[in-house]
Design a protein around this motif. Structure first.
Motif, PDB file in Angstrom:
ATOM      1  N   MET C  72       0.865  -1.185   0.000  1.00 38.59           N
ATOM      2  CA  MET C  72       0.000   0.000   0.000  1.00 38.59           C
ATOM      3  C   MET C  72       0.896   1.227   0.000  1.00 38.59           C
ATOM      4  O   MET C  72       1.893   1.296   0.730  1.00 38.59           O
ATOM      5  CB  MET C  72      -0.923   0.004   1.203  1.00 38.59           C
ATOM      6  N   ASP C  95       8.805   5.142   2.688  1.00 36.65           N
ATOM      7  CA  ASP C  95       7.520   5.787   2.397  1.00 36.65           C
ATOM      8  C   ASP C  95       6.395   4.767   2.173  1.00 36.65           C
ATOM      9  O   ASP C  95       5.217   5.138   2.132  1.00 36.65           O
ATOM     10  CB  ASP C  95       7.643   6.659   1.126  1.00 36.65           C
ATOM     11  N   ILE C  96       6.775   3.497   1.990  1.00 39.14           N
ATOM     12  CA  ILE C  96       5.748   2.473   1.746  1.00 39.14           C
ATOM     13  C   ILE C  96       4.979   2.225   3.049  1.00 39.14           C
ATOM     14  O   ILE C  96       5.598   2.040   4.106  1.00 39.14           O
ATOM     15  CB  ILE C  96       6.392   1.178   1.222  1.00 39.14           C
ATOM     16  N   ILE C  97       3.660   2.263   2.991  1.00 42.84           N
ATOM     17  CA  ILE C  97       2.815   2.229   4.198  1.00 42.84           C
ATOM     18  C   ILE C  97       2.686   0.824   4.772  1.00 42.84           C
ATOM     19  O   ILE C  97       2.854   0.604   5.977  1.00 42.84           O
ATOM     20  CB  ILE C  97       1.414   2.783   3.848  1.00 42.84           C
ATOM     21  N   ALA C  98       2.443  -0.122   3.901  1.00 43.53           N
ATOM     22  CA  ALA C  98       2.216  -1.490   4.423  1.00 43.53           C
ATOM     23  C   ALA C  98       2.404  -2.512   3.312  1.00 43.53           C
ATOM     24  O   ALA C  98       2.356  -2.184   2.129  1.00 43.53           O
ATOM     25  CB  ALA C  98       0.791  -1.594   4.969  1.00 43.53           C
ATOM     26  N   LYS C  99       2.673  -3.744   3.742  1.00 43.27           N
ATOM     27  CA  LYS C  99       2.626  -4.868   2.809  1.00 43.27           C
ATOM     28  C   LYS C  99       1.230  -5.471   2.900  1.00 43.27           C
ATOM     29  O   LYS C  99       0.581  -5.407   3.962  1.00 43.27           O
ATOM     30  CB  LYS C  99       3.684  -5.916   3.180  1.00 43.27           C
ATOM     31  N   ILE C 100       0.740  -6.033   1.770  1.00 45.04           N
ATOM     32  CA  ILE C 100      -0.586  -6.670   1.782  1.00 45.04           C
ATOM     33  C   ILE C 100      -0.360  -8.151   1.502  1.00 45.04           C
ATOM     34  O   ILE C 100       0.018  -8.543   0.401  1.00 45.04           O
ATOM     35  CB  ILE C 100      -1.509  -6.030   0.716  1.00 45.04           C
ATOM     36  N   ALA C 101      -0.549  -8.933   2.572  1.00 44.88           N
ATOM     37  CA  ALA C 101      -0.272 -10.371   2.421  1.00 44.88           C
ATOM     38  C   ALA C 101      -1.216 -10.961   1.381  1.00 44.88           C
ATOM     39  O   ALA C 101      -2.326 -10.462   1.172  1.00 44.88           O
ATOM     40  CB  ALA C 101      -0.483 -11.068   3.770  1.00 44.88           C
TER      41      ALA C 101
ATOM     42  N   ARG D   7      -4.722  -9.097   6.236  1.00 44.44           N
ATOM     43  CA  ARG D   7      -3.615  -9.096   5.251  1.00 44.44           C
ATOM     44  C   ARG D   7      -2.850  -7.769   5.256  1.00 44.44           C
ATOM     45  O   ARG D   7      -1.886  -7.587   4.527  1.00 44.44           O
ATOM     46  CB  ARG D   7      -4.180  -9.405   3.856  1.00 44.44           C
ATOM     47  N   PHE D   8      -3.278  -6.805   6.084  1.00 44.92           N
ATOM     48  CA  PHE D   8      -2.655  -5.460   6.106  1.00 44.92           C
ATOM     49  C   PHE D   8      -1.488  -5.467   7.088  1.00 44.92           C
ATOM     50  O   PHE D   8      -1.680  -5.525   8.319  1.00 44.92           O
ATOM     51  CB  PHE D   8      -3.701  -4.416   6.517  1.00 44.92           C
ATOM     52  N   LEU D   9      -0.255  -5.429   6.595  1.00 46.05           N
ATOM     53  CA  LEU D   9       0.936  -5.527   7.471  1.00 46.05           C
ATOM     54  C   LEU D   9       1.663  -4.181   7.461  1.00 46.05           C
ATOM     55  O   LEU D   9       2.488  -3.924   6.570  1.00 46.05           O
ATOM     56  CB  LEU D   9       1.862  -6.638   6.944  1.00 46.05           C
ATOM     57  N   PRO D  10       1.397  -3.304   8.432  1.00 45.19           N
ATOM     58  CA  PRO D  10       2.045  -1.980   8.430  1.00 45.19           C
ATOM     59  C   PRO D  10       3.569  -2.116   8.429  1.00 45.19           C
ATOM     60  O   PRO D  10       4.117  -3.088   8.976  1.00 45.19           O
ATOM     61  CB  PRO D  10       1.564  -1.354   9.744  1.00 45.19           C
ATOM     62  N   MET D  11       4.236  -1.154   7.809  1.00 43.06           N
ATOM     63  CA  MET D  11       5.704  -1.185   7.740  1.00 43.06           C
ATOM     64  C   MET D  11       6.294  -0.456   8.952  1.00 43.06           C
ATOM     65  O   MET D  11       5.822   0.563   9.397  1.00 43.06           O
ATOM     66  CB  MET D  11       6.183  -0.473   6.468  1.00 43.06           C
ATOM     67  N   ARG D  14       4.698   1.861  11.991  1.00 42.50           N
ATOM     68  CA  ARG D  14       3.322   2.319  11.756  1.00 42.50           C
ATOM     69  C   ARG D  14       2.331   1.436  12.515  1.00 42.50           C
ATOM     70  O   ARG D  14       2.557   0.232  12.678  1.00 42.50           O
ATOM     71  CB  ARG D  14       2.999   2.313  10.268  1.00 42.50           C
ATOM     72  N   LEU D  90      -3.995   5.423  10.297  1.00 43.25           N
ATOM     73  CA  LEU D  90      -2.627   4.931  10.475  1.00 43.25           C
ATOM     74  C   LEU D  90      -1.790   5.999  11.170  1.00 43.25           C
ATOM     75  O   LEU D  90      -1.755   7.161  10.735  1.00 43.25           O
ATOM     76  CB  LEU D  90      -2.023   4.624   9.090  1.00 43.25           C
TER      77      LEU D  90
END
Lengths: 103, 103, 103, 103, 103, 103, 103
Positions: C72, C95-101, D7-11, D14, D90
């Protein structure tokens, strides 16, 4: 080297530079009026500071330029210094763009 | 490589780049007027600095690009450098966007 | 993966991302005019840099995202990169907000 | 917990928060019009990042909040995130004001 | 101490303070109108954070103030926090001017 | 020393100073009107903080001034503090210009 | 050295300097009106601080100038200090441009 220049000891990472003379004739041999000669961004190092102090560990790193080095200067910046009616420019080591190796 | 270029030794983390030529014809073979050619954001590394000085521990890290590398450049920034009437652009290593591996 | 993309090697902590396609139909099946589709803040990582350089000790930390990860993105920022007529966006890892599994 | 949320994995540092519902009735039982309900500065942590990277030594410190924690949020800041039509906010760990222990 | 206050756990170096009541009478016994009472820059610590994180080495230093300490506050700054209709002010430890030892 | 002053414990690197009285007569014995007396940039240290916290390693260094030291103050800055109707000024240690040794 | 000067102990990296007298006659022996004499950027060190505190490790490095050194000063900056009706200027060590060795 003039007396005043010999006695001028820049502090820390400061480097004193004598700018190269602006070309007074174009390659075709035409005289360039003084106003159009523009500033020369090359020069020779005439005095160097005692070294750059590392803010994190306090160690002093010798400067990467030495007296006699020909260098390329940034377009802007530098402080005018006059010693015995001759004009020099003082830069920080980090502002010097490049060294120009001898032919 | 020209004499002046060979003698140009960038300081620290500076990298000298020769921009790739702008395409003069569109893919369809139509001539692109010079004004519309726009700036090319790719180039080749022609000279690299002595290394990036780490502000915290004073160590010098070799640069991640070398002479001959093809690189992608940011839209803005860089300093124009003229050597023997040829134009180059000087960037800091950290501003270079990517390396472009050879085909 | 296109040739140009394979040869694109982002520097340090930069990450190249291909944005997901904007939905062209609403959930109710109604066509969304292009203008109203808005920018999609999700995408897939297509190339990653060599690692994040730690300013204090000079060590290089591998990036926390890898090619193929769905991520995201922030509302703003990123640099447009065009490779073989396809548009990508370049972000810094931070700057990347999150990974989406994956499902 | 919805699929998208799982599935939302904050970096990094965050933290994803679901704001508490605004009270629709005053203590005296009077209905509060939506406009006057104002934003609630409390919420529950629904997803946390992988940890805060220490800029100086590169080490990763686990976050001081966990999923399920009730927290107090600052008046301003935070990024709106929509997952499956539900709205979350967030925050960076450092912006969270306080944890609110369970009764 | 109210339930809400007991459950309020400030994060890191934040300190929750209850401001002292403004004097309602001058030393000569004359009633001071509310408007002229002005803000009191003294207060009592009612909740402290888990500690100040050192940005350079990641270590957590316990705060230099504790619950019950009387402190002097700066003229400006602080965040208003309402817990069960009572008003408190949240400061960072570094903003607190002084501790006021008991008589 | 007044009770309030004794109980005033500045935090960290803060130093409480009582400014010297402005001279009311010129050297020639002529009365100086209050308005023309100007602010005196000298004073005496009446309370010192617990020490300066080093941002990088968290260590606390005792302050370089002690109670009773006469000091010279900068032209501007400082926070007014009133204790039992007496006016003092609070400075950070780093803002104090010099110590003035006793005759 | 005057009493006040002897008792003036600059803090940390501060250096007290007495500016050299402006030349009242040009080289050709013509009197220069006071207004045209301009400020002299040279001076003599008359008092030095206890040392420069390294922000990262808290160590104190002795200053690189000593009492009696002749130095060159920047065009701007410095704080005016009056001691027993004599005017001096206070600089930070880092602002001093160069030392001027004795003939």
């Amino acid at each position: 080297m003039s007396g005043a220049l010999k006695r001028f000891l820049p502090m820390f990472d400061r480097v004193l530079i004598q700018r190269a003379e602006a070309a007074t004739k174009s390659k075709g041999g035409i005289l360039i009026p003084e106003k159009a000669q523009g500033k020369v961004n090359e020069g020779t190092v005439v005095a160097v500071g005692t070294g750059a102090v590392n803010e994190a560990n306090g160690q002093v790193r010798p400067l990467a330029v030495a007296v006699g080095d020909r260098v390329m200067l940034p377009e802007y910046g530098g402080t005018k210094i006059e010693l015995e009616d001759k004009e020099y420019t003082l830069f920080r080591e980090g502002d010097i763009i490049a060294k120009i190796a001898q032919d």
